[in-house]
Design a protein around this motif. Sequence first.
Motif, mmCIF file in Angstrom:
data_model
loop_
_atom_site.group_PDB
_atom_site.id
_atom_site.type_symbol
_atom_site.label_atom_id
_atom_site.label_comp_id
_atom_site.label_asym_id
_atom_site.label_seq_id
_atom_site.Cartn_x
_atom_site.Cartn_y
_atom_site.Cartn_z
ATOM 1 N N VAL A 10 48.667 18.109 6.092
ATOM 2 C CA VAL A 10 50.092 17.887 6.389
ATOM 3 C C VAL A 10 50.887 17.749 5.094
ATOM 4 O O VAL A 10 51.972 18.333 4.949
ATOM 5 C CB VAL A 10 50.271 16.625 7.267
ATOM 6 C CG1 VAL A 10 51.755 16.317 7.455
ATOM 7 C CG2 VAL A 10 49.605 16.833 8.630
ATOM 8 N N VAL A 11 50.355 17.003 4.138
ATOM 9 C CA VAL A 11 51.033 16.849 2.850
ATOM 10 C C VAL A 11 51.156 18.197 2.150
ATOM 11 O O VAL A 11 52.202 18.522 1.564
ATOM 12 C CB VAL A 11 50.278 15.849 1.948
ATOM 13 C CG1 VAL A 11 50.889 15.828 0.546
ATOM 14 C CG2 VAL A 11 50.319 14.449 2.552
ATOM 15 N N ALA A 12 50.102 18.997 2.220
ATOM 16 C CA ALA A 12 50.134 20.320 1.583
ATOM 17 C C ALA A 12 51.263 21.167 2.152
ATOM 18 O O ALA A 12 52.010 21.813 1.402
ATOM 19 C CB ALA A 12 48.790 21.021 1.784
ATOM 20 N N LEU A 13 51.417 21.149 3.471
ATOM 21 C CA LEU A 13 52.505 21.910 4.087
ATOM 22 C C LEU A 13 53.851 21.339 3.670
ATOM 23 O O LEU A 13 54.813 22.086 3.443
ATOM 24 C CB LEU A 13 52.369 21.891 5.611
ATOM 25 C CG LEU A 13 51.205 22.683 6.205
ATOM 26 C CD1 LEU A 13 51.205 22.569 7.725
ATOM 27 C CD2 LEU A 13 51.267 24.151 5.799
ATOM 28 N N GLY A 14 53.936 20.010 3.580
ATOM 29 C CA GLY A 14 55.188 19.393 3.143
ATOM 30 C C GLY A 14 55.558 19.806 1.739
ATOM 31 O O GLY A 14 56.721 20.109 1.451
ATOM 32 N N LYS A 15 54.571 19.854 0.839
ATOM 33 C CA LYS A 15 54.828 20.261 -0.545
ATOM 34 C C LYS A 15 55.312 21.713 -0.635
ATOM 35 O O LYS A 15 56.106 22.068 -1.506
ATOM 36 C CB LYS A 15 53.557 20.109 -1.383
ATOM 37 C CG LYS A 15 53.235 18.685 -1.825
ATOM 38 C CD LYS A 15 51.936 18.650 -2.612
ATOM 39 C CE LYS A 15 51.687 17.309 -3.261
ATOM 40 N NZ LYS A 15 52.566 17.087 -4.428
ATOM 41 N N LEU A 16 54.811 22.547 0.284
ATOM 42 C CA LEU A 16 55.139 23.973 0.238
ATOM 43 C C LEU A 16 56.413 24.312 1.020
ATOM 44 O O LEU A 16 56.787 25.478 1.106
ATOM 45 C CB LEU A 16 53.970 24.788 0.797
ATOM 46 C CG LEU A 16 52.682 24.744 -0.030
ATOM 47 C CD1 LEU A 16 51.549 25.447 0.717
ATOM 48 C CD2 LEU A 16 52.882 25.392 -1.389
ATOM 49 N N LYS A 98 60.336 18.283 -2.845
ATOM 50 C CA LYS A 98 61.386 17.749 -1.983
ATOM 51 C C LYS A 98 61.247 18.349 -0.594
ATOM 52 O O LYS A 98 61.084 19.566 -0.447
ATOM 53 C CB LYS A 98 62.774 18.100 -2.541
ATOM 54 C CG LYS A 98 63.025 17.613 -3.959
ATOM 55 C CD LYS A 98 63.101 16.097 -4.027
ATOM 56 C CE LYS A 98 63.451 15.647 -5.452
ATOM 57 N NZ LYS A 98 63.480 14.175 -5.562
ATOM 58 N N ILE A 99 61.308 17.499 0.412
ATOM 59 C CA ILE A 99 61.223 18.018 1.779
ATOM 60 C C ILE A 99 62.629 18.323 2.287
ATOM 61 O O ILE A 99 63.531 17.499 2.209
ATOM 62 C CB ILE A 99 60.506 17.027 2.718
ATOM 63 C CG1 ILE A 99 60.361 17.642 4.102
ATOM 64 C CG2 ILE A 99 61.202 15.687 2.795
ATOM 65 C CD1 ILE A 99 59.414 16.888 5.013
#
Length: 203
Positions: A10-16, A98-99
């Motif tokens: 989930v964090v990886a997707l947020g970073k991308l 940044k999200i």
Amino acid sequence: MRLTKKDVAVVALGKLGGAATVIDTEDAAIAAHAIDRDAFGWKKYPERVDLDAVRTTLRHEGEGKDPRIEGSIQNGWHLTPRGVAWVEANKALLGDAKITVAPTSAATQRWRAETREAGAAANRVRTSEAFRLWVQGKELTPRQAAGVFRIDEYTPAKDRTRKTAQLQELIRGDEEIEAFMNMAIPAALELRPPVGRQQEESK
């Protein structure tokens, strides 16, 4: 905060930027590996990305009861509203990223609806009696296989073909389910209609 594999995905997707756009599975894998090499690297060569481990983690999170991500291995992944909220609550995990949440276009809405449908279909297959038996290496009856596709003895021949093809297309990209389908479809089509219906369809 100790992150689980699902948290890392989930964090990886947020970073991308997965709150605003669809992220390719391989891009998600590289980002997840950068966050946790032990979880997503090969055991002998941790510097290499274990793509299968990332795929499995993404799929399991996406098929959960209240998932933080949606998507498929073939088409990519994005954060759900719950996923966005979770990342917002754990912003420190993003580092400098940044999200942002972009306005949802009609095309994106349609894509998300399609991925939700695909996820529901995959979950239906995985929770079926036929899939459970197949995983255990046991034989299926035509009736058990047919149940996966929601067809029975009274389903017309043309609808049987249509339903099996539709479900097969929905889950395309999931290697395990595709292997199951290659066996289940022929078995399901062996289910014979009642004698009277056979005569009607042959006219």
